[in-house]
Design a protein around this motif. Structure first.
Motif, PDB file in Angstrom:
ATOM      1  N   MET A   1       0.846  -1.195   0.000  1.00  0.00           N
ATOM      2  CA  MET A   1       0.000   0.000   0.000  1.00  0.00           C
ATOM      3  C   MET A   1       0.880   1.242   0.000  1.00  0.00           C
ATOM      4  O   MET A   1       1.853   1.328   0.742  1.00  0.00           O
ATOM      5  CB  MET A   1      -0.900   0.013   1.234  1.00  0.00           C
ATOM      6  N   THR A   2       0.520   2.196  -0.821  1.00  0.00           N
ATOM      7  CA  THR A   2       1.239   3.461  -0.865  1.00  0.00           C
ATOM      8  C   THR A   2       0.859   4.314   0.341  1.00  0.00           C
ATOM      9  O   THR A   2      -0.306   4.413   0.711  1.00  0.00           O
ATOM     10  CB  THR A   2       0.909   4.223  -2.157  1.00  0.00           C
ATOM     11  N   VAL A   3       1.871   4.922   0.950  1.00  0.00           N
ATOM     12  CA  VAL A   3       1.683   5.818   2.084  1.00  0.00           C
ATOM     13  C   VAL A   3       1.993   7.231   1.635  1.00  0.00           C
ATOM     14  O   VAL A   3       3.000   7.465   0.957  1.00  0.00           O
ATOM     15  CB  VAL A   3       2.592   5.421   3.263  1.00  0.00           C
ATOM     16  N   GLY A   4       1.138   8.169   2.001  1.00  0.00           N
ATOM     17  CA  GLY A   4       1.374   9.571   1.704  1.00  0.00           C
ATOM     18  C   GLY A   4       1.866  10.309   2.931  1.00  0.00           C
ATOM     19  O   GLY A   4       1.518   9.961   4.062  1.00  0.00           O
ATOM     20  N   PHE A   5       2.676  11.334   2.712  1.00  0.00           N
ATOM     21  CA  PHE A   5       3.192  12.143   3.820  1.00  0.00           C
ATOM     22  C   PHE A   5       3.156  13.601   3.399  1.00  0.00           C
ATOM     23  O   PHE A   5       3.777  13.986   2.403  1.00  0.00           O
ATOM     24  CB  PHE A   5       4.627  11.734   4.163  1.00  0.00           C
ATOM     25  N   ILE A  27       4.838   8.550  -1.085  1.00  0.00           N
ATOM     26  CA  ILE A  27       4.650   9.733  -1.902  1.00  0.00           C
ATOM     27  C   ILE A  27       4.498  10.915  -0.961  1.00  0.00           C
ATOM     28  O   ILE A  27       3.749  10.850   0.018  1.00  0.00           O
ATOM     29  CB  ILE A  27       3.438   9.596  -2.852  1.00  0.00           C
ATOM     30  N   VAL A  28       5.238  11.994  -1.215  1.00  0.00           N
ATOM     31  CA  VAL A  28       5.290  13.111  -0.276  1.00  0.00           C
ATOM     32  C   VAL A  28       4.903  14.412  -0.965  1.00  0.00           C
ATOM     33  O   VAL A  28       4.976  14.547  -2.194  1.00  0.00           O
ATOM     34  CB  VAL A  28       6.700  13.255   0.341  1.00  0.00           C
ATOM     35  N   TRP A  29       4.517  15.379  -0.138  1.00  0.00           N
ATOM     36  CA  TRP A  29       4.210  16.726  -0.627  1.00  0.00           C
ATOM     37  C   TRP A  29       4.436  17.709   0.506  1.00  0.00           C
ATOM     38  O   TRP A  29       4.209  17.400   1.679  1.00  0.00           O
ATOM     39  CB  TRP A  29       2.763  16.820  -1.098  1.00  0.00           C
ATOM     40  N   PRO A  38      12.867  12.764   0.488  1.00  0.00           N
ATOM     41  CA  PRO A  38      13.689  11.641   0.960  1.00  0.00           C
ATOM     42  C   PRO A  38      14.042  10.693  -0.183  1.00  0.00           C
ATOM     43  O   PRO A  38      13.197  10.411  -1.048  1.00  0.00           O
ATOM     44  CB  PRO A  38      12.787  10.950   1.984  1.00  0.00           C
ATOM     45  N   PRO A  39      15.263  10.193  -0.221  1.00  0.00           N
ATOM     46  CA  PRO A  39      15.629   9.188  -1.234  1.00  0.00           C
ATOM     47  C   PRO A  39      14.679   7.998  -1.160  1.00  0.00           C
ATOM     48  O   PRO A  39      14.380   7.492  -0.082  1.00  0.00           O
ATOM     49  CB  PRO A  39      17.047   8.787  -0.825  1.00  0.00           C
ATOM     50  N   GLY A  40      14.174   7.600  -2.319  1.00  0.00           N
ATOM     51  CA  GLY A  40      13.234   6.484  -2.377  1.00  0.00           C
ATOM     52  C   GLY A  40      11.783   6.908  -2.391  1.00  0.00           C
ATOM     53  O   GLY A  40      10.901   6.103  -2.694  1.00  0.00           O
ATOM     54  N   ALA A  41      11.510   8.177  -2.063  1.00  0.00           N
ATOM     55  CA  ALA A  41      10.139   8.693  -2.090  1.00  0.00           C
ATOM     56  C   ALA A  41       9.881   9.430  -3.399  1.00  0.00           C
ATOM     57  O   ALA A  41      10.796   9.907  -4.059  1.00  0.00           O
ATOM     58  CB  ALA A  41       9.904   9.640  -0.909  1.00  0.00           C
ATOM     59  N   VAL A  42       8.619   9.525  -3.766  1.00  0.00           N
ATOM     60  CA  VAL A  42       8.182  10.286  -4.942  1.00  0.00           C
ATOM     61  C   VAL A  42       7.548  11.575  -4.449  1.00  0.00           C
ATOM     62  O   VAL A  42       6.729  11.551  -3.520  1.00  0.00           O
ATOM     63  CB  VAL A  42       7.172   9.477  -5.778  1.00  0.00           C
ATOM     64  N   VAL A  50      -1.417  13.216  -3.781  1.00  0.00           N
ATOM     65  CA  VAL A  50      -1.069  12.262  -2.715  1.00  0.00           C
ATOM     66  C   VAL A  50      -2.291  11.448  -2.323  1.00  0.00           C
ATOM     67  O   VAL A  50      -2.238  10.216  -2.226  1.00  0.00           O
ATOM     68  CB  VAL A  50      -0.496  13.004  -1.491  1.00  0.00           C
ATOM     69  N   PHE A  51      -3.401  12.126  -2.103  1.00  0.00           N
ATOM     70  CA  PHE A  51      -4.617  11.417  -1.704  1.00  0.00           C
ATOM     71  C   PHE A  51      -5.123  10.511  -2.817  1.00  0.00           C
ATOM     72  O   PHE A  51      -5.758   9.493  -2.544  1.00  0.00           O
ATOM     73  CB  PHE A  51      -5.695  12.425  -1.292  1.00  0.00           C
ATOM     74  N   GLY A  52      -4.859  10.882  -4.051  1.00  0.00           N
ATOM     75  CA  GLY A  52      -5.288  10.044  -5.161  1.00  0.00           C
ATOM     76  C   GLY A  52      -4.527   8.731  -5.258  1.00  0.00           C
ATOM     77  O   GLY A  52      -5.039   7.744  -5.797  1.00  0.00           O
ATOM     78  N   LYS A  53      -3.297   8.698  -4.722  1.00  0.00           N
ATOM     79  CA  LYS A  53      -2.443   7.522  -4.891  1.00  0.00           C
ATOM     80  C   LYS A  53      -2.229   6.720  -3.600  1.00  0.00           C
ATOM     81  O   LYS A  53      -1.847   5.550  -3.662  1.00  0.00           O
ATOM     82  CB  LYS A  53      -1.092   7.946  -5.445  1.00  0.00           C
ATOM     83  N   ALA A  54      -2.425   7.345  -2.439  1.00  0.00           N
ATOM     84  CA  ALA A  54      -2.099   6.686  -1.167  1.00  0.00           C
ATOM     85  C   ALA A  54      -3.346   6.223  -0.437  1.00  0.00           C
ATOM     86  O   ALA A  54      -4.366   6.916  -0.443  1.00  0.00           O
ATOM     87  CB  ALA A  54      -1.301   7.635  -0.286  1.00  0.00           C
ATOM     88  N   GLY A  55      -3.255   5.084   0.213  1.00  0.00           N
ATOM     89  CA  GLY A  55      -4.359   4.599   1.034  1.00  0.00           C
ATOM     90  C   GLY A  55      -4.332   5.176   2.429  1.00  0.00           C
ATOM     91  O   GLY A  55      -5.374   5.377   3.056  1.00  0.00           O
ATOM     92  N   THR A  56      -3.129   5.453   2.942  1.00  0.00           N
ATOM     93  CA  THR A  56      -2.941   6.102   4.233  1.00  0.00           C
ATOM     94  C   THR A  56      -2.149   7.377   4.015  1.00  0.00           C
ATOM     95  O   THR A  56      -1.117   7.363   3.333  1.00  0.00           O
ATOM     96  CB  THR A  56      -2.177   5.188   5.212  1.00  0.00           C
ATOM     97  N   VAL A  57      -2.620   8.480   4.580  1.00  0.00           N
ATOM     98  CA  VAL A  57      -1.946   9.765   4.420  1.00  0.00           C
ATOM     99  C   VAL A  57      -1.629  10.328   5.801  1.00  0.00           C
ATOM    100  O   VAL A  57      -2.531  10.518   6.631  1.00  0.00           O
ATOM    101  CB  VAL A  57      -2.796  10.769   3.629  1.00  0.00           C
TER     102      VAL A  57
END
Length: 283
Positions: A1-5, A27-29, A38-42, A50-57
Motif C-alpha cells: 500500500m502506498t503511504v502519503g506524507f 509519496i510526499v508533498w 527523501p531518497p526512495g520517495a516520490v 497524494v490522496f489520489g495515490k495513497a491509502g494512508t496519508v
C-alpha cells in the motif's frame, strides 16, 4: 500500500526519510520544495495527488489553518488520515467528524520528541481513534517511532500530548533559568552542565539543552515559535477545565518575549534570551 506524507518541515523531513528507508512505497508533498524529498520517495505536485495515490496519508502540518486548507480540496473517501502534528484537541475532534462524514477514517498520532529523536526513529506516538484504525496506524508509523501508546478515542492522543508538553516546557525552561542564575553569579556553565549531566535529574532532553546553553548553539531541535504555540494550546485547554497552570502561564510569557526578541526560529533553549530580558520583580 502506498503511504502519503504531507509536511516536510523540521520534524516531517526526517520522519518521512525513516519511512522511505524502511521500504515504504512513499509519496510526499510539502508547500515549500527545499530539495528535501527523501531518497526512495516520490514527490507529488499537489496534496490531491497524494490522496489520489495513497491509502494512508500522514499529516505533519504546522497549523490548524494549514490542515483545513490542504484537506478542503481533496477526496478522503476510503482513506486513513493520520494527524501527527499538534493542534487543539477540539480541532482534532472536529476533524475526526469531518473526515468520517466524507467517507474517510481518522486517527490522531501526535509524537513526543524533537528533531534528534525524529532523525533516529525514536519518537513516541500517542495514537487515538477507532481500535482497528489505531492498530493499522501503529504498523504504518513503526519506522518513525520507538513506541506507540494507545490513547483510546479521539482526542485522547492530543490531550496526552499536551500533558507531556506541560512537563517538557516547564523542565526545559527551568533548565534555562538554572543557567541564567549561574551566569549572574559568574559560575562556570560547563561545570554546571557536568553536575547536571551526572545527577539524578539528567535526561536525554536535559543533556541536549544543557549543551546548547553552554555553547550558545541554538540550532533548532524544537523551535521557540512552535513551543510557544504548544504552550498556548496547553494554557487554553487548562482554562476550559478551570485547571491551574501557573508554570505554563509564566513560560508562555517567556517564550513570547523570546520570539519578540527575534529568536522564534531558534531552539527552545534560546528562551534564556527571554530570561535575560525580563526585569526582576520588586521585593
Amino acid at each position: 500500500m502506498t503511504v502519503g506524507f504531507l509536511g516536510l518541515g523540521v520534524m516531517g523531513t526526517p520522519m518521512a526519510a525513516n519511512l522511505a528507508r524502511a521500504g515504504a512505497d512513499l509519496i510526499v508533498w510539502s508547500r515549500t520544495d527545499r530539495g528535501n524529498t527523501p531518497p526512495g520517495a516520490v514527490r507529488a505536485r499537489t496534496a490531491a495527488e497524494v490522496f489520489g495515490k495513497a491509502g494512508t496519508v500522514l499529516l505533519m502540518l504546522a497549523t490548524e489553518q494549514a490542515i483545513d486548507e490542504v484537506l478542503a480540496g481533496v477526496d478522503v473517501s476510503g482513506k486513513l488520515v493520520v494527524h501527527m502534528g499538534t493542534t487543539s484537541p477540539e480541532f482534532s475532534a472536529g476533524l475526526n467528524d469531518k473526515i468520517k462524514s466524507r467517507g474517510g477514517r481518522y486517527v490522531e498520532a501526535p509524537v513526543s520528541g524533537s528533531r534528534g529523536p525524529a532523525e533516529a526513529g525514536e519518537l513516541i506516538a500517542m495514537v487515538a481513534g477507532e481500535p482497528a484504525d489505531r492498530g493499522e496506524t501503529a504498523r504504518v508509523i513503526a519506522p518513525m517511532c520507538r513506541q506507540t501508546v494507545d490513547c483510546g478515542e479521539v482526542p485522547g492522543g492530543l490531550l496526552m500530548k499536551l500533558a507531556v508538553n506541560t512537563f517538557l516546557i516547564s523542565m526545559a525552561t527551568g533548565l534555562a533559568e538554572a543557567f541564567h542564575f549561574a551566569e549572574a553569579y559568574g559560575l562556570d556553565p560547563g561545570l554546571l552542565r557536568q553536575v547536571l549531566d551526572a545527577g539524578p535529574m539528567a535526561s536525554a532532553v536535559s543533556r541536549v539543552k544543557a549543551a546548547k546553553l553552554v555553547t550558545g548553539d541554538f540550532e533548532v531541535q524544537a523551535a521557540i515559535r512552535d513551543v510557544l504555540k504548544n504552550n498556548e494550546l496547553i494554557v487554553e485547554a487548562a482554562r476550559r477545565r478551570d485547571v491551574a497552570s501557573p508554570l505554563l502561564d509564566v513560560c508562555r510569557s517567556l517564550y513570547a518575549e523570546t520570539a519578540a526578541l527575534g529568536h522564534g526560529e531558534q531552539d527552545m533553549a534560546a528562551v534564556i534570551h527571554g530570561l535575560r530580558a525580563t526585569r526582576r520583580p520588586a521585593p
